[in-house]
Structure formats: C-alpha cells, structure tokens
Write an enzyme that holds these catalytic residues in place. Structure first.
Site, PDB file in Angstrom:
ATOM      1  N   TYR A   1      -1.819  -1.223  10.455  1.00  0.00           N
ATOM      2  CA  TYR A   1      -1.973  -1.545   9.030  1.00  0.00           C
ATOM      3  C   TYR A   1      -0.760  -1.071   8.233  1.00  0.00           C
ATOM      4  CZ  TYR A   1      -3.889  -1.324   4.270  1.00  0.00           C
ATOM      5  OH  TYR A   1      -4.105  -1.460   2.904  1.00  0.00           O
TER       6      TYR A   1
ATOM      7  N   SER B   1       0.839  -1.201   0.000  1.00  0.00           N
ATOM      8  CA  SER B   1       0.000   0.000   0.000  1.00  0.00           C
ATOM      9  C   SER B   1       0.865   1.239   0.000  1.00  0.00           C
ATOM     10  CB  SER B   1      -0.901   0.009   1.239  1.00  0.00           C
ATOM     11  OG  SER B   1      -1.515   1.267   1.426  1.00  0.00           O
TER      12      SER B   1
END
Length: 287
Positions: free
Chosen positions: A192, A179
């Site tokens: 995350y 990401s």
C-alpha cells in the site's frame, strides 16, 4: 467540527473491504453538515471514485455544495452510495451512481463515458478509491495481493486519466489521493505504501505532462482518517488506538479533509500544479 484533544474509538472490525460506513460507531463525519459553499464549482461536473463513503463522500458533497454535479463511482456499497446521492441531491445538484471495480480497465472507460452522457461533461476527476491489506512480513504479501493493490491504487488512475483526458478541456483538474504513508512508510502496509509513493510521482509527472494543456494535477495526502477502510482493514484492538500516534492524538474526520480537495478543484489554487497537500493531524513530512 468539535473534536476532542484525544480520541479512543470503540473496538470494531468489518470482514469486507472497503467497509460499510453505515455500520461504523461512531459514524464518520462525512456529510459536510457545517460546510457552506460559495459557488466555487458552479455548473461543473466531477467524477469521484470511492465517493460512496469516507473522504470520497465528503468530497462529493462539498463539490455539490459548491455547485457541481457529481458522478460517484463505488465498488459494492449500495446503501452508502444511496446516502451520498441523497446528500448531493439535497444540495440541488445532480448525482449519478456508477457501480463497478476500477481495477478493471474497461470499467474505467465505461465510468467516464457514463459521466459524459448523463451529466454532459467532465471538469474534475478525483482519483480517490483505494485498498490496503496489512501483513506482518513481506513474505506474507502474495503476488495476487501485490497485483490487486497496484491495480486499484495505481493502475486505475492511469486508466481513468486516459479515458477522461479527451473530455477535460483547458482548465480541467485532476486530484489524486495519496497518503502520509508515502512519506513515512508503514511496516505492515508495504505494498500500500509503495502504491501511495507511486501516486505522488504520478501526480508530479502528470502535472508536467498536462500543464501546457491547462489541466492542473495535484494530490492530497491524508493522515489517519476515520473511514470505512479502517475497521475493514485493522483488528478491533488496532482500531481502538487508530490515530492516537498523530500529533493531534486523534484520527481526522472526512469533513476535515474535503476542503483540501475543494481548494485544488477551484480557482483558488490556479497557480498550483504537481503539489501535495497534507491534512494529517500535524505531522511534518516535508514533501
């Protein structure tokens, strides 16, 4: 793909993760309707985690349009998964649905074994599924949340690769989803973002470990993309503004991300290993 210069999404929220694509308004563009394959993956078999919706669905369908049979691993979203299977079979390819939790090591082995038994091989592993749970402070991240996020986003990749490795012959490919948060961070997604940084390091290290076996490992680091994870993660007001911070001032669509996976899965990327592609709406992250 006809995207506006800016986009404001209708406020919406879903109470369950990873979210249901069929309930999103507007629906994500994840069916690769305009994509035309050219046989780049003809006769191959791919396993895609999180393949029921969002980026995973778009990747699975794009692979099918390129000639691959696909095993779709998903958590619990039966309606979305059935839709993905229909899109794949409409391409004339085989698709099996494998329902379960990739945080469970035993299930990861079962998913690979079922792929081998039903589709008679495995050439491409796409580690795409993930979860995120925003918190305002690190003090609000419980030990159970921290463990769960790493189990899904990182540990599962280790489990799946270990199970798949004996079946990935020379020429096999592994593609991991990281990401943009791995590179620029996110103040409300500490755990995350940490997992996605781990995925980058895992990709680079695994690529070195497997390069002599002629197995190529690469990754994709999407920016803001309109997938079920978004309304199931953020508040309705946050969803309304989602993606507006990107240089293109809008979220991406899964259809815009999937071609990066096709490139890494095909011979077009035959001289690439340990690399990360960045379809993120124009943000330069230099990684």
């Amino acid at each position: 793909m006809n995207q506006p210069a800016t986009a404001t999404l209708p406020p919406q929220h879903q109470d369950q993760q990873p979210g249901i694509e069929a309930q999103m308004q507007p629906p994500p563009e994840s069916e690769m309707a305009a994509y035309r394959g050219s046989g780049k993956l003809e006769g191959e078999v791919a396993l895609v985690t999180g393949g029921d919706s969002g980026i995973g669905r778009a990747v699975a369908v794009a692979f099918a349009k390129e000639g691959a049979d696909v095993a779709v691993v998903y958590l619990a979203e039966d309606e979305d998964a059935a839709k993905t299977r229909q899109l794949i079979t409409d391409c004339g390819r085989r698709c099996i649905l494998i329902k379960g939790d990739i945080a469970d090591e035993a299930f990861c082995g079962e998913a690979v074994a079922l792929t081998i038994s039903e589709l008679k091989g495995l050439d491409i592993l796409v580690n795409n599924a993930g979860e995120q749970h925003p918190q305002s402070s690190i003090e609000d991240i419980s030990s159970s949340q921290l463990l769960r996020t790493f189990q899904t986003n990182v540990f599962a990749m280790f489990h799946l690769v270990r199970a798949a490795l004996p079946h990935l012959k020379g020429g096999g490919r592994i593609i991991n989803t990281t990401s943009v948060t791995a590179y620029r961070g996110h103040e409300k997604l500490l755990d995350y973002s940490a997992t996605k940084g781990a995925v980058v390091s895992f990709t680079r290290s695994l690529a070195k470990a497997l390069i002599d076996d002629e197995i190529r490992v690469n990754a994709v680091a999407p920016g803001p993309v309109w997938t079920p994870l978004i309304p199931s993660t953020f508040s309705a007001e946050e969803v309304k503004k989602f993606g507006s911070h990107a240089p293109m001032k809008r979220p991406g669509q899964p259809d815009e991300i999937a071609p990066a996976y096709v490139f890494l899965a095909s011979a077009d990327s035959s001289f690439m290993a340990g690399q990360v592609l960045h379809p993120n709406g124009g943000e330069v992250v230099n990684g």
